[in-house]
Design a protein around this motif. Sequence first.
Motif, PDB file in Angstrom:
ATOM      1  N   GLY A   1       0.806  -1.207   0.000  1.00 25.31           N
ATOM      2  CA  GLY A   1       0.000   0.000   0.000  1.00 25.31           C
ATOM      3  C   GLY A   1       0.845   1.267   0.000  1.00 25.31           C
ATOM      4  O   GLY A   1       1.961   1.300   0.512  1.00 25.31           O
TER       5      GLY A   1
ATOM      6  N   ALA B   1      -4.293  -1.237   0.231  1.00 27.43           N
ATOM      7  CA  ALA B   1      -3.837  -2.615   0.068  1.00 27.43           C
ATOM      8  C   ALA B   1      -4.968  -3.593   0.351  1.00 27.43           C
ATOM      9  O   ALA B   1      -5.129  -4.593  -0.363  1.00 27.43           O
ATOM     10  CB  ALA B   1      -2.651  -2.888   1.000  1.00 27.43           C
TER      11      ALA B   1
ATOM     12  N   ALA C   1      -1.597   1.435  -4.330  1.00 22.84           N
ATOM     13  CA  ALA C   1      -0.902   0.188  -4.002  1.00 22.84           C
ATOM     14  C   ALA C   1      -0.163  -0.287  -5.245  1.00 22.84           C
ATOM     15  O   ALA C   1      -0.564   0.024  -6.376  1.00 22.84           O
ATOM     16  CB  ALA C   1      -1.889  -0.878  -3.528  1.00 22.84           C
TER      17      ALA C   1
ATOM     18  N   HIS D   1       1.716  -4.021  -6.844  1.00 24.72           N
ATOM     19  CA  HIS D   1       1.488  -5.453  -6.638  1.00 24.72           C
ATOM     20  C   HIS D   1       2.296  -6.295  -7.620  1.00 24.72           C
ATOM     21  O   HIS D   1       2.822  -5.790  -8.617  1.00 24.72           O
ATOM     22  CB  HIS D   1       0.009  -5.776  -6.770  1.00 24.72           C
ATOM     23  CG  HIS D   1      -0.544  -5.728  -8.182  1.00 24.72           C
ATOM     24  ND1 HIS D   1      -0.090  -4.864  -9.164  1.00 24.72           N
ATOM     25  CD2 HIS D   1      -1.528  -6.464  -8.788  1.00 24.72           C
ATOM     26  CE1 HIS D   1      -0.771  -5.056 -10.283  1.00 24.72           C
ATOM     27  NE2 HIS D   1      -1.636  -6.031 -10.090  1.00 24.72           N
TER      28      HIS D   1
END
Length: 319
Positions: free
Chosen positions: A47, A67, A131, A133
């Motif tokens: 996040g 997140a 966020a 990833h």
Amino acid sequence: MRSDDEPSTKINQMQTVSIVCRKGEGICNEDGYVADPTRGLYVVIDGVSGLTTYRDEKGRTAGAAAAQLVQGVFEEVEAQEQHPGAPNTRNGGLIGCSLLKEMTLTANNRLHEWMIEHGIAYEQPEQRIGAVHAGVLVKGRRVYWIQSGDCMIYVQYKDGTVREITRDGVDRFDAKALTLWMMDEAAWQSHVKTDMVVEQLYHNRLHANIAEGYSVINGDPELEKLLEYGSFPLDGINAIVLISDGIYPWINRYNLGIGEKGRNRTAAPLSSKWISELLEMGIESYVTRLEQFEQSDPLCVNVPRFKCADDKTGIVIRC
């Protein structure tokens, strides 16, 4: 956010999964993850709080909320097989990537709505939360992947070679701010950011989801243009590693052991071979040793970094 390690889990006759998710020095853990062996879906999430001082009723930051939102989208059951809008190609080769992309863009849209609902000034890029990833979808003998920001995916082959699947899109921007900070010896030794460093970090945020910038899930529709994704065969692979940026090499990077000093050190060329060390130790042991190192280097003298201890999330899939 889950903040403890999960024991290694055997998901079939071919694959075992180990997971670490540990809080750093912040108010709360702003990382998250998804591990769904039924779907073959694994994602690490980091996040980004932006400049907002938002706290929810449990005291969690905006980065933690972002997140958790992204994590929730990837956990949704309806995304299991075929997301609406994902092309159904004749040989199925693009379905996996399209599925991951659609889930990412759904999370991006929902985050945009969340910011508007919570009064965050979305029209000001530096105020946006978000966020980054890295995720994989294992289907049969093929692995589909997607990535944003500085979360990373590596694979180790059975012959011991390591392949870096993704590219850290944030590192070159962080390096500018770190270099500027270290040029002011007094500020660096006390680890207090100067106004120039803060301004550089502010400037870095303006490169989110723009050309020559980096990708981040922050509600901006331009994310789609910067997302990276692809696929590779599972054949010959020993392990797949997904990590957030809180997990990194330190001993080989600066040729330092725990507790050693090296203010005048020169960084060695970064190599993905450190992933082999992580796999040899096991990710739980590797992260524990990294935490011990960070405790011995609270002012970030031995390994330059913005904070002593960032949140750490990693998933290892041994094939």
